[in-house]
Design a protein around this motif. Structure first.
Motif, short mmCIF file in Angstrom:
data_model
loop_
_atom_site.label_atom_id
_atom_site.label_comp_id
_atom_site.label_asym_id
_atom_site.label_seq_id
_atom_site.Cartn_x
_atom_site.Cartn_y
_atom_site.Cartn_z
N GLU A 85 0.86 -1.18 0.00
CA GLU A 85 0.00 0.00 0.00
C GLU A 85 0.90 1.24 0.00
OE1 GLU A 85 -3.55 0.75 2.89
OE2 GLU A 85 -1.82 1.85 3.69
N SER A 87 0.55 5.27 -0.07
CA SER A 87 -0.40 6.37 0.11
C SER A 87 0.29 7.71 0.00
CB SER A 87 -1.08 6.29 1.48
OG SER A 87 -1.70 5.06 1.70
N ASN A 109 -0.86 4.10 -4.90
CA ASN A 109 -2.14 3.43 -5.17
C ASN A 109 -3.24 3.82 -4.17
OD1 ASN A 109 -1.34 1.94 -2.89
ND2 ASN A 109 -0.55 0.26 -4.15
N ARG A 110 -2.93 4.77 -3.28
CA ARG A 110 -3.94 5.25 -2.33
C ARG A 110 -3.79 6.75 -2.19
NH1 ARG A 110 -4.79 6.19 3.25
NH2 ARG A 110 -6.88 5.56 3.93
N SER A 148 -8.16 3.75 -7.47
CA SER A 148 -9.33 2.99 -7.04
C SER A 148 -9.40 2.89 -5.51
CB SER A 148 -9.31 1.58 -7.64
OG SER A 148 -8.12 0.91 -7.28
N ASN A 149 -8.56 3.68 -4.83
CA ASN A 149 -8.55 3.70 -3.36
C ASN A 149 -8.34 5.14 -2.91
OD1 ASN A 149 -8.39 3.18 -0.65
ND2 ASN A 149 -6.69 1.73 -0.78
N ASN A 151 -9.28 8.14 0.04
CA ASN A 151 -9.77 8.51 1.36
C ASN A 151 -10.11 9.99 1.38
OD1 ASN A 151 -10.04 8.53 4.39
ND2 ASN A 151 -8.27 9.89 4.16
N GLU A 179 -13.45 5.14 -1.06
CA GLU A 179 -13.36 3.83 -0.41
C GLU A 179 -13.18 3.95 1.10
OE1 GLU A 179 -13.36 3.25 -4.41
OE2 GLU A 179 -11.90 4.56 -3.38
N HIS A 180 -12.75 5.12 1.57
CA HIS A 180 -12.41 5.30 2.98
C HIS A 180 -12.75 6.72 3.38
CE1 HIS A 180 -9.79 5.63 6.56
NE2 HIS A 180 -9.63 4.33 6.52
N ALA A 236 -14.36 2.37 6.49
CA ALA A 236 -13.88 1.88 5.19
C ALA A 236 -14.88 0.92 4.58
CB ALA A 236 -12.53 1.20 5.35
N TYR A 240 -10.77 -2.09 2.41
CA TYR A 240 -10.07 -0.82 2.20
C TYR A 240 -9.63 -0.15 3.50
CZ TYR A 240 -11.27 -1.06 -2.73
OH TYR A 240 -11.36 -1.46 -4.05
N CYS A 242 -7.06 1.25 6.10
CA CYS A 242 -5.72 1.80 5.85
C CYS A 242 -4.68 0.91 6.52
CB CYS A 242 -5.62 3.23 6.38
SG CYS A 242 -3.99 3.96 6.09
#
Length: 371
Positions: A85, A87, A109-110, A148-149, A151, A179-180, A236, A240, A242
């Motif tokens: 992950e 972020s 990716n986040r 696709s992720n 917050n 997603e979050h 979430a 999803y 964190c």
């Protein structure tokens, strides 16, 4: 990794950040980060990262090229686990489609957007540089760039905020289908502009009852919209959560890089110098820029595992606690737990010690029992 730069400080912010720095200064800081990575990797060889979190400040003030080089350095010095992950925090007013595409291509990716509110008057009063429409646009551009992720960070308990206004913010956040969602209660810190106003009695904060009502409203609206609350302030969609923040709440080791970054590693905890000059000067001499180092006793590690784990809705895994420390938490904290059981603030369920519905809004009163 801490990127301590921003366009201007928000009125509630007490994080270490330096507004108004030039692109050249920020690029030089990224080179300092690489020097720190080289020293850290030589000293500990920590292996591939399961999660990478680039926070601030406003990391997206850096050029896409600088951010890409920083991420390349992470891969070079530490490696990244498959499916790691990665972020990055972003102010909605500091991203465009090209930068988001470059970040996605570099392995981020986040995306964590500091929306905070969907009320332009509140955003202006907070000192935010973005407005409601910027959050909408940032989400649209992020989806277009392949994220696709996503917050959204939100804050409640703001000066002048009403319960209806908070409901509207929650509904607008849900409509963007992130997603979050993280919903934090405002913390007024000393030394900030709002802290000074509060000390003078000039900050019109909601009362405790209204703030509690806002918190409960977040739980109701977000749960109804399909978000699962897994931590006091975090919600979430399934799958999803964190993963990086779970590292903190489970009291697992982590390495912090950059000015003012904190680390917890091999029974010790330290924080880097906050001053940029001191941070750079120490690295230039081939030394790690650590300002404070603390060796944690087993009892300290146990206490932190308890009160950090209780932030999670699932609670503290008592079997995992025993395997880690070779003692039973029920015995070590017998008196404290008896008081908490009697007050109805905690319960044991499926081998986990967790906050009750009554205990959730009173979490700080529970945590202090373990300090």
């Amino acid at each position: 990794m801490h990127i301590p730069f921003c366009i201007r400080k928000c009125h509630y912010c007490d994080f270490v950040s330096y507004p108004g720095r030039s692109p050249e200064e920020m690029a030089a800081y990224c080179r300092d980060l690489e020097r720190e990575m080289a020293l850290v990797s030589q000293k500990w060889q920590p292996g591939p990262a399961a999660t990478v979190y680039i926070g601030g400040g406003t990391p997206t003030l850096l050029s896409a090229r600088d951010l890409e080089q920083v991420l390349d350095a992470v891969a070079r010095y530490f490696g990244r686990q498959p499916g790691a992950e990665v972020s990055i925090e972003a102010n909605p007013g500091t991203v465009d489609e090209a930068k988001l595409r470059d970040l996605r291509a570099a392995g981020v990716n986040r995306l964590s957007l500091g929306a905070q509110a969907f009320d332009d008057d509140l955003l202006g009063a907070m000192g935010r540089i973005h407005r409601r429409r910027d959050t909408y646009q940032a989400c649209e551009l992020a989806r277009r760039a392949g994220f696709s992720n996503i917050n959204l960070d939100l804050i409640f308990g703001l000066p002048g905020q009403t319960l209806d206004g908070w409901r509207a913010t929650l509904r607008e956040a849900v409509a963007l289908q992130p997603e979050h969602i993280a919903a934090y209660s405002l913390q007024v810190e000393e030394g900030t502009p709002w802290g000074k106003l509060a000390a003078a009695g000039e900050l019109p904060l909601p009362g405790e009852e209204l703030e509690l009502a806002m918190y409960q409203e977040a739980r109701v609206i977000l749960t109804a919209a399909g978000y699962r609350q897994y931590e006091i302030s975090n919600f979430a969609r399934p799958g999803y959560q964190c993963r990086h923040n779970l590292t903190y709440w489970l009291n697992q080791p982590y390495l912090g890089l950059g000015a003012a970054a904190a680390s917890s590693w091999q029974g010790r905890r330290w924080q880097n110098y906050s001053d940029l000059h001191q941070y750079r000067h120490t690295l230039s001499r081939g030394r790690l820029p650590r300002a404070e180092i603390e060796t944690l006793t087993p009892r300290q590690q146990m206490a932190e595992t308890m009160f950090m784990g209780l932030r999670l809705l699932a609670g503290v895994d008592l079997q995992a606690f025993r395997q880690r420390f070779w003692v039973d938490a029920r015995e070590i904290y017998a008196r404290e737990l008896d008081r908490l059981y009697q007050a109805g603030l905690v319960e044991e369920k499926n081998g986990h010690l967790r906050l009750t519905e009554k205990g959730l809004p009173l979490a700080n009163e529970v945590f202090v029992q373990f300090v």
